[in-house]
Design a protein around this motif. Structure first.
Motif, short mmCIF file in Angstrom:
data_model
loop_
_atom_site.label_atom_id
_atom_site.label_comp_id
_atom_site.label_asym_id
_atom_site.label_seq_id
_atom_site.Cartn_x
_atom_site.Cartn_y
_atom_site.Cartn_z
N UNK A 22 -14.52 47.30 12.48
CA UNK A 22 -14.85 46.04 11.78
C UNK A 22 -15.82 46.04 10.77
N UNK A 23 -16.57 46.92 10.60
CA UNK A 23 -17.45 47.16 9.44
C UNK A 23 -17.03 47.20 8.32
N UNK A 24 -15.74 47.80 8.05
CA UNK A 24 -14.77 47.89 6.89
C UNK A 24 -13.88 46.60 6.94
N UNK A 25 -13.85 45.60 7.77
CA UNK A 25 -13.36 44.50 7.33
C UNK A 25 -12.00 44.22 8.15
N UNK A 26 -11.67 45.30 9.05
CA UNK A 26 -10.44 45.09 9.69
C UNK A 26 -10.57 44.14 11.00
N UNK A 27 -9.59 43.51 11.40
CA UNK A 27 -9.37 42.53 12.35
C UNK A 27 -9.07 43.20 13.75
N UNK A 28 -10.16 43.58 14.70
CA UNK A 28 -10.02 44.74 15.95
C UNK A 28 -9.77 43.75 17.11
N UNK A 29 -9.00 44.40 18.08
CA UNK A 29 -8.80 43.92 19.21
C UNK A 29 -8.82 45.33 20.18
N UNK A 30 -9.56 45.08 21.09
CA UNK A 30 -9.65 46.32 22.21
C UNK A 30 -9.32 45.97 23.44
N UNK A 31 -8.18 46.65 24.05
CA UNK A 31 -7.67 46.47 25.50
C UNK A 31 -8.18 47.33 26.29
N UNK A 32 -8.61 47.07 27.56
CA UNK A 32 -9.21 47.90 28.58
C UNK A 32 -8.78 47.63 29.95
N UNK A 33 -8.25 48.48 30.56
CA UNK A 33 -7.85 48.18 31.89
C UNK A 33 -8.92 47.91 32.83
N UNK A 34 -9.85 48.56 32.74
CA UNK A 34 -11.28 48.04 33.80
C UNK A 34 -11.66 46.65 33.48
N UNK A 35 -12.41 46.12 34.30
CA UNK A 35 -12.90 44.66 34.25
C UNK A 35 -14.33 44.47 33.27
N UNK A 36 -14.63 45.53 32.75
CA UNK A 36 -15.81 45.73 32.07
C UNK A 36 -15.92 46.94 31.40
N UNK A 37 -16.88 47.02 30.41
CA UNK A 37 -17.37 48.43 30.14
C UNK A 37 -17.89 49.03 31.12
N UNK A 38 -17.78 50.25 31.59
CA UNK A 38 -18.27 50.79 32.74
C UNK A 38 -19.65 51.51 32.50
N UNK A 39 -20.50 51.13 33.48
CA UNK A 39 -21.97 51.74 33.51
C UNK A 39 -22.13 52.79 34.35
N UNK A 113 -22.15 47.06 22.57
CA UNK A 113 -23.31 45.66 22.26
C UNK A 113 -23.28 45.11 20.81
N UNK A 114 -23.21 46.04 19.92
CA UNK A 114 -23.06 45.28 18.44
C UNK A 114 -21.89 44.80 18.26
N UNK A 115 -20.80 45.15 18.96
CA UNK A 115 -19.57 44.50 18.53
C UNK A 115 -19.10 43.63 19.73
N UNK A 116 -19.53 43.19 20.61
CA UNK A 116 -19.24 42.44 21.75
C UNK A 116 -18.70 40.91 21.21
N UNK A 117 -19.51 40.48 20.52
CA UNK A 117 -19.59 39.14 19.69
C UNK A 117 -18.57 39.27 18.48
N UNK A 118 -17.95 40.42 17.92
CA UNK A 118 -17.38 40.32 16.62
C UNK A 118 -15.91 40.92 16.75
N UNK A 119 -15.78 41.66 17.97
CA UNK A 119 -14.40 42.25 18.16
C UNK A 119 -13.88 41.61 19.48
N UNK A 120 -12.55 41.28 19.47
CA UNK A 120 -11.85 40.94 20.83
C UNK A 120 -11.76 41.92 21.71
N UNK A 121 -12.08 41.45 23.04
CA UNK A 121 -12.06 42.36 24.01
C UNK A 121 -10.98 41.73 25.12
N UNK A 122 -10.14 42.72 25.59
CA UNK A 122 -9.10 42.13 26.54
C UNK A 122 -9.27 43.20 27.84
N UNK A 123 -10.01 42.73 28.67
CA UNK A 123 -10.33 43.59 29.81
C UNK A 123 -9.38 43.15 31.19
N UNK A 124 -9.43 44.05 31.78
CA UNK A 124 -8.24 43.69 32.98
C UNK A 124 -6.88 43.91 32.51
#
Length: 402
Positions: A22-39, A113-124
């Motif tokens: 994202x910092x280098x200007x790519x359009x990024x999507x992250x897919x994750x099978x969990x429902x959220x980032x695991x704490x 946290x720094x990218x949650x509003x900049x990168x598309x996340x697909x949970x579940x």
């Protein structure tokens, strides 16, 4: 060109890679099978070259705040009598005052946290099918949605789904280290705080690891096993039975830990293993982190190596005109660093779970020397190898990508 990137996995390598892309200007999507980032989770270490990576990300203040600051590790004999108490750095090769020890979930959250509003996340969701068309990768998700991306990166861990879809079954890349383990949490009724305790008989280790005194403990039961216990992988009852059979001992708190395995609702069972691949990319798909080169928890370097690899992969993609050259440069730059860190598993298993009485006695002698005088080497020439490990942790000079 190659500006849309799908990353599978939102643990450590995935969000770190997403941050840099994202910092280098790519359009990024992250897919994750969990429902959220695991704490939560057990503590992981960020040390050596990886510490410089998180510094360049501006994460040092957050990670210092999350630092759990383990003060000591005590080794006990089969009856529970202490053998030696040492600083964690004497065992891991860390640098006191510089290394960061944080819960895995805290590290994942700091990366997210720094990218949650900049990168598309697909949970579940997860990747069901991939089709590399030469000029793009067509992806069908488990949800049924179909999309196309310029590149796909599998950062989905030791048992990577992306690796299976593109490179084939895991077995051809899986290197079994000879141990299985059960991880779980239990109530801290032992008065432990910011410390670890390790009990051993040959080929067995029982571990209690404490963060704050009012938090649950992390327990681990690790045992030597000639072949992976395949029959137990999908059977929680078989897992519990196997662990109980491997730990019939009455000494120390071993019965309490076995009881906790029986009653745990968060039991994690797996084998200690690594991933070795001749190449980490094929066409428009590449792998990162444990999916490409798992080091195993006995190396103590899984998270750190993942952070370094993510930084380098993103930088090479940003500074090369085509993905094939970038993927080749990524492998060329960090493969030696990765393999040196993977080799630390030999030190780890000799410290955590020596598999013969002779090796256990030599380990204990080394520990006593380390506890008394900082000496690192036992009479048999084996060592805690702190200085060697430290050099491996910092064995790559980070390139500057502009």
């Amino acid at each position: 060109m190659n500006r849309t990137v799908l990353i599978s996995g939102a643990s450590i390598a995935g969000p770190a890679l997403a941050y840099w892309l994202d910092r280098y200007g790519f359009q990024v999507t992250v897919v994750e099978k969990a429902s959220a980032v695991r704490g939560g989770g057990y503590a992981v270490d960020v040390r050596g070259t990886a510490r410089e990576v998180v510094d360049r990300m501006g994460l040092l203040p957050a990670l210092r705040k999350a630092h759990v600051d383990s003060q000591k590790v005590t080794f006990v004999d089969p009856g529970g009598t202490p053998i030696a108490t040492i600083r964690p750095e004497a065992m891991t090769g860390g640098a006191e005052g510089l290394d960061l020890e944080v819960r895995r979930g805290d590290l994942a959250d700091a990366l997210y946290t720094p990218i949650r509003d900049r990168v598309e996340f697909l949970f579940d969701d997860s990747i069901a099918r991939l089709d590399d068309r030469g000029d793009r990768v067509d992806v069908v998700f488990d949800s049924g949605v179909s999309r196309s991306f310029d590149l796909v990166i599998g950062a989905d861990g030791l048992h990577s789904n992306t690796r299976r879809l593109v490179f084939g079954p895991e077995e051809q890349f899986h290197s079994y280290v000879g141990y299985a383990f059960a991880g779980f949490t239990l109530a801290n009724d032992f008065g432990l705080s910011h410390e670890g305790v390790i009990w051993n008989v040959p080929g067995r280790a029982a571990v209690l690891y404490a963060h704050e005194p009012d938090e649950p403990l992390h327990g681990f039961l690790t045992f030597q096993q000639d072949e992976p216990p395949y029959e137990a992988f999908r059977d929680p009852i078989a897992q519990r039975d196997l662990v109980a059979a491997k730990f019939p001992y009455a000494g120390w708190y071993v019965p309490r830990l076995v009881e906790a395995v029986r009653s745990s609702d968060d039991l994690f069972f797996d084998v200690v293993s690594q991933i070795y691949m001749p190449t980490w990319s094929r066409g428009r798909v590449a792998l990162a982190g444990d999916a490409a080169h798992a080091t195993s928890f006995m190396s103590g370097q899984g998270s750190s190596v993942s952070l370094v690899g993510a930084y380098v992969l993103a930088g090479e993609l940003a500074t090369h005109d085509d993905h094939e050259t970038a993927f080749a440069a990524y492998e060329h730059r960090i493969r030696d660093f990765v393999e040196q860190n993977q080799a630390l598993v030999d030190v780890g298993r000799r410290v955590v779970a020596p598999n013969t009485q002779e090796l256990l006695d030599a380990r204990d002698e080394t520990l006593r020397a380390a506890g008394q005088s900082g000496e690192r080497t036992g009479s048999d020439g084996t060592a805690l190898s702190a200085e060697h490990s430290r050099s491996v942790h910092s064995g790559l000079v980070l390139p500057d990508y502009h």
